[in-house]
Design an enzyme around this catalytic site. Structure first.
Site, short mmCIF file in Angstrom:
data_model
loop_
_atom_site.label_atom_id
_atom_site.label_comp_id
_atom_site.label_asym_id
_atom_site.label_seq_id
_atom_site.Cartn_x
_atom_site.Cartn_y
_atom_site.Cartn_z
N GLY A 168 2.53 -23.30 -27.84
CA GLY A 168 2.92 -23.98 -26.61
C GLY A 168 4.31 -23.59 -26.16
N LYS A 185 9.36 -42.39 -26.06
CA LYS A 185 8.82 -42.55 -24.71
C LYS A 185 9.04 -43.94 -24.12
CE LYS A 185 6.65 -38.54 -23.83
NZ LYS A 185 6.84 -37.74 -22.61
N SER A 237 11.05 -37.22 -32.74
CA SER A 237 10.67 -37.84 -31.47
C SER A 237 9.61 -38.93 -31.60
CB SER A 237 10.19 -36.77 -30.48
OG SER A 237 9.09 -36.06 -31.01
N SER A 241 -1.09 -37.81 -23.31
CA SER A 241 -1.90 -37.59 -24.50
C SER A 241 -1.78 -38.73 -25.50
CB SER A 241 -1.50 -36.28 -25.19
OG SER A 241 -0.19 -36.38 -25.71
N GLU A 267 9.73 -25.66 -29.68
CA GLU A 267 8.34 -25.71 -29.23
C GLU A 267 7.41 -25.18 -30.31
OE1 GLU A 267 7.87 -25.05 -24.59
OE2 GLU A 267 8.81 -23.30 -25.52
N ASP A 273 5.66 -22.64 -23.34
CA ASP A 273 5.80 -22.57 -21.89
C ASP A 273 7.26 -22.63 -21.44
OD1 ASP A 273 5.11 -25.31 -22.92
OD2 ASP A 273 5.87 -25.88 -20.95
#
Length: 334
Positions: free
Chosen positions: A224, A69, A320, A94, A220, A226
């Site tokens: 979750g 990030k 990640s 989060s 995923e 989506d």
């Protein structure tokens, strides 16, 4: 379980305008040079033998703030005017984007206000505060973090830095895949965790430009899914806020911008269970000698459980992040 994009917006389609270009990723890499870490790529004969392929593991758990990030956050904040940096920035997250924006703001002489769930892991909350950010808490199951972030931006004159719905964020995240392929040479496939979709969108932009024909595979958690559902529907859909150990992937709907990219460039999405993520964390710790958080291990879990079929000869996997406290790590692994 997989879903391949189909129809006019599938891989190779030109019907969707470019949200981010490869030149944007290259430009982000220049901004991040000497600021972000060029994270290592690990090889393991044990892993290769276990899965039957040559695996290259990109370790973003060694990035600043412990996750990819920081790439997007610094790329976005570094483009703000001196006047806006003086007023400050606001973000919602989060944990990992929270830390990334807090550190990028500190590095650039700004101040960050971060909207965080009440149940964010303590290690992530403490780190965010440690970088000097002001934290505003909310209930992820009943509150609206986007509305809270926008209200704070309006009330205080802050620049809103979303976790994935921003071209500069997406371009910054794409530098992880850019570095990986620069080091390894052409890969047949790249496995990337998918939450809001920024890492995948940026990675797919870079990887498909560098290696035409590379298979982009998103991962995923089962709870979750989506992005998987959105690909099947052909548009972003919203699911109940997921209950999963992968807090960084507990997203109810993909971003509009990220979905526009991922619908065009993803080849498939696979799902992994929380138990399979735990097993991947254990494997990474015992055999690769690295610590991963649950979201960070999801792509590795997909590979270890044989979700990737047919199996390509040379495959990249992005870890990640690694932001998990000792108590939580022990609790997860029993």
């Amino acid at each position: 379980m997989t879903q391949s994009p189909t129809g006019p917006a599938g891989p190779g389609s030109t019907d969707v305008p470019d949200v981010v270009t490869f030149d944007d990723v290259r430009d982000a890499a220049r901004r991040l040079a000497g600021v972000a870490h060029r994270t290592p790529v690990l090889r393991s004969r044990t892993l290769d033998a276990l899965v039957g392929a040559e695996v290259h593991v990109k370790c973003e758990n060694f990035q600043r703030v412990g996750a990819f990030k920081f790439r997007g956050a610094y790329n976005a904040l570094s483009r703000l005017s001196p006047e806006q940096l003086a007023r400050g920035v606001v973000a919602y997250s989060s944990g990992n984007h929270a830390q990334a924006v807090a550190l990028a703001a500190r590095e650039l002489g700004s101040h960050a206000v971060i909207v965080m769930p009440e149940d964010s892991p303590k290690s992530k909350t403490d780190a965010t505060a440690g970088y000097g950010a002001e934290i505003v808490r909310y209930d992820r199951y009943t509150g609206d973090r986007v509305a809270l972030g926008r209200q704070l931006a309006e009330d205080r004159g802050l620049a809103l830095i979303p976790p994935y719905e921003h071209p500069h964020i997406i371009a910054g995240q794409g530098t992880a895949a850019l570095e990986l392929i620069e080091e390894t040479g052409p890969l047949d496939a790249l496995l990337t965790p998918v939450g809001g979709g920024g890492l995948m969108a940026g990675s797919a932009t870079a990887a498909t430009a560098l290696v035409p024909g590379i298979r982009m595979i998103g991962v995923e958690p089962e709870a979750g899914d989506d992005t998987l559902r959105s690909l099947a529907a052909g548009h972003p859909v919203t699911i109940p806020v997921p209950h999963t150990i992968a807090d960084g992937q507990a997203i109810a709907t993909p971003g509009e911008l990220t979905f526009a990219v991922n619908r065009r460039l993803l080849d498939s999405v696979v799902l992994v269970s929380d138990d399979e993520i735990r097993a991947a964390m254990k494997f990474a710790f015992e055999r690769l000698k690295i610590v991963t958080e649950p979201s960070g291990a999801s792509a590795l879990a997909a590979l270890l459980t044989g979700r990737v079929t047919p199996l390509p000869p040379r495959i990249g996997v992005i870890i990640s992040g690694g932001n998990v406290g000792l108590e939580r790590f022990l609790e997860l692994l029993g």
